[in-house]
Design a protein around this motif. Structure first.
Motif, PDB file in Angstrom:
ATOM      1  N   ASP A 155       0.879  -1.219  -0.068  1.00  0.00           N
ATOM      2  CA  ASP A 155      -0.065   0.095   0.051  1.00  0.00           C
ATOM      3  C   ASP A 155       0.975   1.207  -0.232  1.00  0.00           C
ATOM      4  OD1 ASP A 155      -2.377  -1.661  -0.011  1.00  0.00           O
ATOM      5  OD2 ASP A 155      -2.477  -1.269   2.268  1.00  0.00           O
ATOM      6  N   ASN A 156       1.770   1.277   0.848  1.00  0.00           N
ATOM      7  CA  ASN A 156       2.759   2.257   0.939  1.00  0.00           C
ATOM      8  C   ASN A 156       3.253   2.715  -0.501  1.00  0.00           C
ATOM      9  OD1 ASN A 156       1.792   3.226   3.519  1.00  0.00           O
ATOM     10  ND2 ASN A 156       3.832   1.953   4.495  1.00  0.00           N
ATOM     11  N   LEU A 157       3.838   1.600  -1.063  1.00  0.00           N
ATOM     12  CA  LEU A 157       4.780   1.764  -2.507  1.00  0.00           C
ATOM     13  C   LEU A 157       3.615   2.047  -3.441  1.00  0.00           C
ATOM     14  CD1 LEU A 157       6.846  -1.475  -2.398  1.00  0.00           C
ATOM     15  CD2 LEU A 157       7.694   0.688  -2.221  1.00  0.00           C
ATOM     16  N   GLU A 158       2.459   1.884  -3.528  1.00  0.00           N
ATOM     17  CA  GLU A 158       1.591   2.276  -4.274  1.00  0.00           C
ATOM     18  C   GLU A 158       1.172   3.855  -3.946  1.00  0.00           C
ATOM     19  OE1 GLU A 158      -1.656  -0.367  -4.000  1.00  0.00           O
ATOM     20  OE2 GLU A 158      -0.933  -1.838  -5.354  1.00  0.00           O
ATOM     21  N   ARG A 159       1.220   4.321  -2.758  1.00  0.00           N
ATOM     22  CA  ARG A 159       0.919   5.436  -2.324  1.00  0.00           C
ATOM     23  C   ARG A 159       2.154   6.424  -2.617  1.00  0.00           C
ATOM     24  NH1 ARG A 159      -0.595   3.578   2.746  1.00  0.00           N
ATOM     25  NH2 ARG A 159      -2.772   3.021   2.737  1.00  0.00           N
ATOM     26  N   ALA A 160       3.287   5.933  -2.313  1.00  0.00           N
ATOM     27  CA  ALA A 160       4.634   6.629  -2.912  1.00  0.00           C
ATOM     28  C   ALA A 160       4.518   6.868  -4.333  1.00  0.00           C
ATOM     29  CB  ALA A 160       5.641   5.963  -2.476  1.00  0.00           C
ATOM     30  N   LEU A 161       4.197   6.000  -5.264  1.00  0.00           N
ATOM     31  CA  LEU A 161       3.957   5.900  -6.627  1.00  0.00           C
ATOM     32  C   LEU A 161       3.161   6.915  -7.030  1.00  0.00           C
ATOM     33  CD1 LEU A 161       5.643   4.581  -9.020  1.00  0.00           C
ATOM     34  CD2 LEU A 161       3.935   2.856  -9.191  1.00  0.00           C
ATOM     35  N   SER A 162       1.810   6.859  -6.443  1.00  0.00           N
ATOM     36  CA  SER A 162       0.772   7.955  -7.028  1.00  0.00           C
ATOM     37  C   SER A 162       1.254   9.393  -6.737  1.00  0.00           C
ATOM     38  CB  SER A 162      -0.678   7.662  -6.716  1.00  0.00           C
ATOM     39  OG  SER A 162      -0.482   7.322  -5.184  1.00  0.00           O
ATOM     40  N   ALA A 163       2.011   9.534  -5.547  1.00  0.00           N
ATOM     41  CA  ALA A 163       2.170  10.904  -4.833  1.00  0.00           C
ATOM     42  C   ALA A 163       3.415  11.587  -5.904  1.00  0.00           C
ATOM     43  CB  ALA A 163       2.576  10.970  -3.417  1.00  0.00           C
ATOM     44  N   THR A 164       4.228  10.618  -6.592  1.00  0.00           N
ATOM     45  CA  THR A 164       5.409  11.324  -7.154  1.00  0.00           C
ATOM     46  C   THR A 164       5.014  11.921  -8.614  1.00  0.00           C
ATOM     47  OG1 THR A 164       5.888   9.274  -8.337  1.00  0.00           O
ATOM     48  CG2 THR A 164       6.980   9.750  -6.172  1.00  0.00           C
ATOM     49  N   ASP A 165       5.764  13.013  -8.735  1.00  0.00           N
ATOM     50  CA  ASP A 165       5.583  13.784  -9.952  1.00  0.00           C
ATOM     51  C   ASP A 165       6.439  13.134 -11.094  1.00  0.00           C
ATOM     52  OD1 ASP A 165       5.042  15.510 -11.757  1.00  0.00           O
ATOM     53  OD2 ASP A 165       6.297  17.233 -11.236  1.00  0.00           O
ATOM     54  N   LYS A 166       5.487  12.078 -11.964  1.00  0.00           N
ATOM     55  CA  LYS A 166       6.121  11.585 -12.900  1.00  0.00           C
ATOM     56  C   LYS A 166       6.570  12.358 -14.035  1.00  0.00           C
ATOM     57  CE  LYS A 166       3.478   7.634 -11.852  1.00  0.00           C
ATOM     58  NZ  LYS A 166       2.349   6.667 -12.049  1.00  0.00           N
ATOM     59  N   ASP A 167       6.013  13.640 -14.188  1.00  0.00           N
ATOM     60  CA  ASP A 167       6.629  14.385 -15.572  1.00  0.00           C
ATOM     61  C   ASP A 167       7.909  14.919 -15.010  1.00  0.00           C
ATOM     62  OD1 ASP A 167       4.176  13.636 -16.899  1.00  0.00           O
ATOM     63  OD2 ASP A 167       3.275  15.485 -16.185  1.00  0.00           O
ATOM     64  N   ASN A 168       8.311  15.153 -13.856  1.00  0.00           N
ATOM     65  CA  ASN A 168       9.486  15.704 -13.324  1.00  0.00           C
ATOM     66  C   ASN A 168      10.732  14.698 -13.428  1.00  0.00           C
ATOM     67  OD1 ASN A 168      11.566  16.885 -11.968  1.00  0.00           O
ATOM     68  ND2 ASN A 168      10.519  17.307  -9.781  1.00  0.00           N
ATOM     69  N   GLU A 169      11.593  15.120 -14.533  1.00  0.00           N
ATOM     70  CA  GLU A 169      12.771  14.351 -15.162  1.00  0.00           C
ATOM     71  C   GLU A 169      13.702  14.038 -13.863  1.00  0.00           C
ATOM     72  OE1 GLU A 169      14.861  15.953 -18.293  1.00  0.00           O
ATOM     73  OE2 GLU A 169      12.821  16.052 -19.356  1.00  0.00           O
ATOM     74  N   GLN A 170      13.653  14.836 -12.821  1.00  0.00           N
ATOM     75  CA  GLN A 170      14.580  14.585 -11.558  1.00  0.00           C
ATOM     76  C   GLN A 170      14.018  13.553 -10.793  1.00  0.00           C
ATOM     77  OE1 GLN A 170      14.830  18.464  -9.776  1.00  0.00           O
ATOM     78  NE2 GLN A 170      16.617  19.015 -11.009  1.00  0.00           N
ATOM     79  N   MET A 171      12.783  13.169 -10.953  1.00  0.00           N
ATOM     80  CA  MET A 171      12.000  12.193  -9.971  1.00  0.00           C
ATOM     81  C   MET A 171      12.083  10.617 -11.079  1.00  0.00           C
ATOM     82  SD  MET A 171      11.385  13.317  -7.425  1.00  0.00           S
ATOM     83  CE  MET A 171       9.865  12.385  -6.611  1.00  0.00           C
ATOM     84  N   THR A 172      12.529  10.820 -12.462  1.00  0.00           N
ATOM     85  CA  THR A 172      12.086   9.567 -13.017  1.00  0.00           C
ATOM     86  C   THR A 172      12.846   8.370 -12.546  1.00  0.00           C
ATOM     87  OG1 THR A 172      12.204  10.951 -14.997  1.00  0.00           O
ATOM     88  CG2 THR A 172      12.690   8.442 -15.278  1.00  0.00           C
ATOM     89  N   ALA A 173      14.322   8.447 -11.909  1.00  0.00           N
ATOM     90  CA  ALA A 173      14.878   7.321 -11.435  1.00  0.00           C
ATOM     91  C   ALA A 173      14.115   6.898 -10.165  1.00  0.00           C
ATOM     92  CB  ALA A 173      16.295   7.644 -10.813  1.00  0.00           C
ATOM     93  N   ILE A 174      13.597   7.847  -9.558  1.00  0.00           N
ATOM     94  CA  ILE A 174      12.945   7.312  -8.345  1.00  0.00           C
ATOM     95  C   ILE A 174      11.466   6.690  -8.504  1.00  0.00           C
ATOM     96  CG2 ILE A 174      11.727   8.183  -6.214  1.00  0.00           C
ATOM     97  CD1 ILE A 174      13.794  10.360  -5.903  1.00  0.00           C
ATOM     98  N   VAL A 175      10.818   7.074  -9.611  1.00  0.00           N
ATOM     99  CA  VAL A 175       9.606   6.382  -9.844  1.00  0.00           C
ATOM    100  C   VAL A 175       9.748   5.094 -10.455  1.00  0.00           C
ATOM    101  CG1 VAL A 175       7.837   6.633 -11.666  1.00  0.00           C
ATOM    102  CG2 VAL A 175       8.427   8.632 -10.325  1.00  0.00           C
TER     103      VAL A 175
END
Length: 199
Positions: free
Chosen positions: A97-117
């Protein structure tokens, strides 16, 4: 024939009659003893047959009880193997559940977050895959009819075009372990459009 011969003949006759009487009595006693012995043996035989029948019934009941016990033990062992992960899987579900929440809370359009996503997606995918290998499957009923055995309705919302009692949103996915419900899916259910009675 002299008187003495006649007396001797009479005595002889009496002796023969007495012997015949004794023989008849002996035969009657023998018959009575044989009949009593036969009755005694028949009674003993009947008792023995009853004992054998009771013991046979006891053996059959014992055998059936052993078979029933063997089957119950086998089923218990099978259930223990099948559902041994029940508690452990329930402990891991909040991590998913926490991994799914983290995934939905991240900004997928932000290139700096791509590796984290990508890292979160890979972790979530491998985690769900490991759970599925252990018999844990997701219950994600979007678009299905509400099933109270698998779903927990959190709220009902009137949605134009949606079928009444259809699941329109899943707040938290449910999970099953080998067909047994671990956690119901928390869902939002569509309700029938209200009819305006003022018109």
């Amino acid at each position: 024939m002299s008187k003495e011969d006649l007396n001797a003949k009479n005595v002889e006759q009496e002796i023969v009659e007495d012997v015949e009487t004794v023989e008849e009595v002996a035969v009657e006693v023998e018959v009575d003893d044989s009949a009593a012995r036969i009755a005694e043996l028949e009674k003993a035989l009947a008792e023995s047959e009853a004992t054998v029948a009771a013991q046979k019934d006891g053996v059959l009941r014992g055998k059936a009880e052993v078979e029933n016990m063997r089957r119950r033990v086998s089923q218990d062992v099978e259930k223990a193997h099948k559902f041994a992960l029940n508690k452990f899987a329930n402990e891991l579900l909040p991590v998913v559940d926490n991994l799914e929440r983290a995934l939905s809370a991240t900004d997928k359009d932000n290139e700096q977050m791509t590796a984290i996503v990508e890292g979160i997606e890979m972790t979530l995918t491998s985690f769900v895959g490991a759970l599925e290998k252990s018999g844990v499957t997701q219950v994600n009923p979007v678009g299905e009819q509400f099933n109270p055995e698998l779903h927990q309705a959190m709220t009902m919302v009137e949605v134009p075009g949606a079928e009444p009692n259809a699941v329109i949103d899943v707040m938290q996915k449910g999970y099953e372990l080998n067909g047994r419900l671990l956690r119901p899916a928390m869902v939002v259910v569509a309700k029938a459009a209200s009819v305006d009675t003022n018109a």
